[in-house]
Design a protein around this motif. Structure first.
Motif, short mmCIF file in Angstrom:
data_model
loop_
_atom_site.label_atom_id
_atom_site.label_comp_id
_atom_site.label_asym_id
_atom_site.label_seq_id
_atom_site.Cartn_x
_atom_site.Cartn_y
_atom_site.Cartn_z
N SER A 192 0.83 -1.20 0.00
CA SER A 192 0.00 0.00 0.00
C SER A 192 0.87 1.25 0.00
CB SER A 192 -0.90 -0.01 1.25
OG SER A 192 -1.66 1.17 1.33
N THR A 193 0.43 2.25 -0.75
CA THR A 193 1.12 3.54 -0.72
C THR A 193 0.10 4.65 -0.88
OG1 THR A 193 2.84 4.91 -1.76
CG2 THR A 193 1.60 3.47 -3.21
N SER A 194 0.27 5.71 -0.12
CA SER A 194 -0.59 6.88 -0.21
C SER A 194 0.30 8.11 -0.40
CB SER A 194 -1.43 7.03 1.08
OG SER A 194 -2.32 8.12 0.96
N PHE A 195 -0.05 8.96 -1.36
CA PHE A 195 0.83 10.07 -1.71
C PHE A 195 0.02 11.20 -2.34
CE2 PHE A 195 0.60 6.97 -5.08
CZ PHE A 195 0.40 7.72 -6.24
N ARG A 196 0.65 12.35 -2.46
CA ARG A 196 0.02 13.49 -3.14
C ARG A 196 0.35 13.40 -4.62
NH1 ARG A 196 2.06 18.72 -0.25
NH2 ARG A 196 0.53 19.71 -1.65
N PRO A 197 -0.66 13.32 -5.50
CA PRO A 197 -0.38 13.19 -6.94
C PRO A 197 0.19 14.47 -7.51
CG PRO A 197 -2.72 13.46 -6.56
CD PRO A 197 -2.09 13.33 -5.21
N MET A 198 0.94 14.31 -8.60
CA MET A 198 1.68 15.41 -9.19
C MET A 198 0.80 16.62 -9.53
SD MET A 198 3.80 15.44 -12.79
CE MET A 198 4.93 14.16 -12.32
N GLN A 199 -0.34 16.39 -10.16
CA GLN A 199 -1.15 17.50 -10.66
C GLN A 199 -1.62 18.43 -9.54
OE1 GLN A 199 -4.45 16.39 -13.16
NE2 GLN A 199 -5.22 18.47 -13.33
N ALA A 213 -6.82 -8.21 -14.64
CA ALA A 213 -5.69 -8.96 -14.10
C ALA A 213 -6.10 -9.78 -12.89
CB ALA A 213 -4.55 -8.00 -13.74
N VAL A 214 -6.86 -9.17 -11.99
CA VAL A 214 -7.28 -9.88 -10.78
C VAL A 214 -8.20 -11.04 -11.14
CG1 VAL A 214 -8.52 -9.64 -8.59
CG2 VAL A 214 -6.98 -7.83 -9.34
N LYS A 215 -9.11 -10.82 -12.09
CA LYS A 215 -10.03 -11.88 -12.51
C LYS A 215 -9.27 -13.05 -13.14
CE LYS A 215 -14.26 -13.38 -13.30
NZ LYS A 215 -15.18 -13.74 -12.20
N MET A 216 -8.18 -12.74 -13.83
CA MET A 216 -7.36 -13.79 -14.46
C MET A 216 -6.52 -14.55 -13.45
SD MET A 216 -6.06 -11.85 -17.91
CE MET A 216 -5.08 -13.25 -18.46
N GLY A 217 -6.47 -14.06 -12.21
CA GLY A 217 -5.67 -14.74 -11.19
C GLY A 217 -4.23 -14.27 -11.16
N ALA A 218 -3.98 -13.04 -11.55
CA ALA A 218 -2.60 -12.52 -11.56
C ALA A 218 -1.98 -12.57 -10.17
CB ALA A 218 -2.59 -11.08 -12.09
N THR A 219 -0.69 -12.85 -10.14
CA THR A 219 0.06 -12.86 -8.88
C THR A 219 0.75 -11.51 -8.68
OG1 THR A 219 2.08 -13.67 -9.92
CG2 THR A 219 0.50 -15.33 -9.15
N LYS A 220 1.27 -11.33 -7.49
CA LYS A 220 2.03 -10.10 -7.22
C LYS A 220 3.23 -10.02 -8.16
CE LYS A 220 3.32 -6.37 -4.98
NZ LYS A 220 4.55 -6.04 -5.67
N GLU A 232 2.37 3.15 -9.44
CA GLU A 232 2.66 2.61 -8.10
C GLU A 232 2.16 1.17 -7.97
OE1 GLU A 232 4.45 4.09 -5.84
OE2 GLU A 232 4.64 6.04 -6.85
N MET A 233 1.17 0.80 -8.77
CA MET A 233 0.64 -0.56 -8.71
C MET A 233 1.68 -1.61 -9.07
SD MET A 233 -2.41 -1.11 -7.69
CE MET A 233 -3.83 -0.14 -7.20
N VAL A 234 2.67 -1.23 -9.86
CA VAL A 234 3.67 -2.21 -10.29
C VAL A 234 5.07 -1.91 -9.73
CG1 VAL A 234 2.36 -2.74 -12.38
CG2 VAL A 234 4.16 -0.99 -12.47
N THR A 235 5.16 -0.93 -8.84
CA THR A 235 6.48 -0.59 -8.28
C THR A 235 6.58 -0.85 -6.78
OG1 THR A 235 5.82 1.73 -7.97
CG2 THR A 235 6.92 1.16 -10.04
N MET A 236 5.47 -1.28 -6.14
CA MET A 236 5.53 -1.57 -4.70
C MET A 236 6.20 -2.92 -4.48
SD MET A 236 1.78 -0.23 -3.35
CE MET A 236 0.80 -1.16 -4.54
N ARG A 237 7.36 -2.91 -3.87
CA ARG A 237 8.15 -4.15 -3.72
C ARG A 237 8.10 -4.76 -2.32
NH1 ARG A 237 7.83 -4.08 -8.38
NH2 ARG A 237 9.45 -4.11 -9.98
N THR A 238 7.88 -3.94 -1.31
CA THR A 238 7.95 -4.42 0.07
C THR A 238 6.58 -4.27 0.74
OG1 THR A 238 10.22 -3.63 0.19
CG2 THR A 238 9.14 -4.17 2.29
N PRO A 239 6.07 -5.35 1.34
CA PRO A 239 4.77 -5.23 2.01
C PRO A 239 4.84 -4.28 3.19
CG PRO A 239 5.77 -7.38 2.48
CD PRO A 239 6.63 -6.72 1.45
N VAL A 240 3.77 -3.51 3.38
CA VAL A 240 3.73 -2.61 4.52
C VAL A 240 3.31 -3.34 5.80
CG1 VAL A 240 3.30 -0.55 3.13
CG2 VAL A 240 1.35 -1.91 3.96
#
Length: 455
Positions: free
Chosen positions: A371-378, A421-428, A444-452
């Protein structure tokens, strides 16, 4: 020659009923009739998702001038013209309703602008006094908003009424904490209305992921909505001026509101339909009980959509209508897959979700949470405090993504694709192997490497 007037009689001209009628007539060659007592298009098109989403768009222009200034634009803030918008909105709904009528006619469906009730396993009685027979009857009458059982509840309005207000109120109290309540809180706040919201529970959007709903609630308050949880109406009366509504809350506060909107639930439209005397089983709230093929306890009678209170979403009703036609008219028994359905809540910011919440997943098996929460660029560039959330709930054992939750502008658009992706059964690891699109929020959906956290 058939012993019946029709092969299929559909009661209800909403999205599910219209789709089932069209496909049964146009693709399966069935002789089909449909009765609708109100407007074609049903809740979604006439008094739900479509007008609501257009109101969301209208409300979001309020912040454009301020944000544009940070980007070097010199714009002048004008006033919102409710009447002009309402006129355009009504014209659009008329256009969409006419499309539904033309689609039915083009498919060869005979339509009746009348209320229909079920008077026999193969018989329908219209409010015109006519009686029609059909080999199969499909009930697709949807649901309706309900007022709470409290004194003077008639002083408030429900969601159906909000599109028909003569003018925007200066102050509005919304009672409820579900998605309809929260969406209209954002809409009306954006249109310049002073919005107060009461919810009797501890946090709005019950049943959704806690981290996501917390962020939505925080954002609502930051935008100026007076969101009060653990609060309900203790008493409501007509105010001294004869126009406003005087409300005393369970916390003891009392004040006048121009309008009180009840968004406290919806009930299936089965009252007076004649179903139970025939043997159709209704649930506690009036919902029609059906099996996996949408068939009731009476073999010739089926039901789809919100009237069955399974998954009350327009695309689900359409899927159920299609599956009904496959099963009954095409000889291909088809169950509706109600698992892993993506959905969006058009709060501000939007929430998109598919799969299990962190809480439900944790109760089921050991998980990891990314999980990550941040202020978006715009908005960050414009100096606004808005935050977004990107979250994946992952099975420790199978590595499958069990849930995906997004709170961000455009979350509805993002979750549609993540849902595949989720319906297809995609893994982390499938997510990890996908190269990021930069610079975007969704990368961020594909760059989170470490579980919080793990649980």
């Amino acid at each position: 020659m058939s012993d019946f007037d029709y092969d299929l009689f559909v009661i209800g001209g909403g999205s599910g009923g219209v789709r089932a009628a069209r496909v049964a007539a146009g693709e399966a060659g069935a002789k089909v009739a449909l009765a609708e007592e109100d407007r074609y298009g049903g809740t979604c098109v006439i008094r739900g998702c479509v007008p609501k989403k257009l109101m969301v768009f209208a409300s979001e222009y309020a912040g454009v001038v301020e944000e544009a200034a940070a980007y070097g634009w010199d714009l002048t803030q004008g006033a919102f013209n409710w009447r002009a918008f309402q006129t355009r909105l009504n014209a659009e709904l008329d256009r969409l309703e006419e499309i539904y009528r033309k689609l039915l006619k083009g498919s060869g469906v005979e339509t009746y602008d009348a209320r229909a009730t079920v008077s026999g396993p193969h018989e329908v009685t219209l409010s015109t006094g006519e009686t029609k027979t059909a080999k199969h009857i499909l009930v697709a009458t949807g649901g309706r908003p309900v007022r709470p059982d409290i004194p003077n509840a008639e002083l408030g309005i429900v969601s159906d009424d909000i599109f028909h207000l003569d003018q925007l109120p200066k102050s509005l109290l919304i009672v409820g904490g579900g998605y309809i309540a929260c969406e209209f809180a954002g809409i009306m706040n954006g249109l310049g209305v002073e919005v107060t919201q009461f919810y009797r529970g501890a946090q709005v959007l019950r049943g959704f992921d806690t981290e996501a709903r917390d962020l939505v609630a925080d954002s609502m308050r930051e935008r100026g909505i007076d969101l009060q949880v653990d609060t309900n109406i203790a008493q409501m009366d007509r105010a001294a001026d004869g126009a406003a509504v005087h409300v005393t809350s369970t916390t003891g506060d009392a004040r006048d509101y121009d309008v009180v909107l009840f968004a406290t639930g919806r009930d299936p439209n089965t009252d007076g339909m004649g179903l139970e005397p025939l043997g159709v089983v209704l649930g506690r709230r009036g919902q029609i009980e059906v099996d996996a093929y949408s068939q009731t306890a009476v073999p010739s009678i089926y039901a789809i959509g919100d009237v069955t209170d399974r998954v009350n979403l327009t695309p689900v009703a359409i899927r159920e209508g299609m599956a009904f036609v496959e099963t009954v008219f095409k000889g291909n028994p088809t169950q509706v897959d109600h698992d892993l359905i993506p959905s969006a809540i058009f709060t501000q910011p939007e929430m998109g979700t598919v799969g299990l919440s962190e809480e439900d997943a944790r109760a089921q098996e050991p998980i990891e949470v990314y999980s990550t929460s941040f202020r978006p660029m715009q908005t960050s560039f414009a100096g606004r405090p808005d935050k977004v959330l990107m979250k994946l709930v992952v099975s420790q054992k199978t590595r499958k993504v069990l849930g995906c939750h997004i709170v961000a502008p455009g979350a509805g658009e993002m979750i549609q694709l993540a849902g595949i992706a989720v319906k297809m059964g995609a893994t982390k690891e499938d997510f990890d192997r996908t190269v990021a699109v930069h610079p975007t929020m969704s990368e961020e959906m594909v760059t989170m490497r470490t579980p919080v956290r793990t649980a």
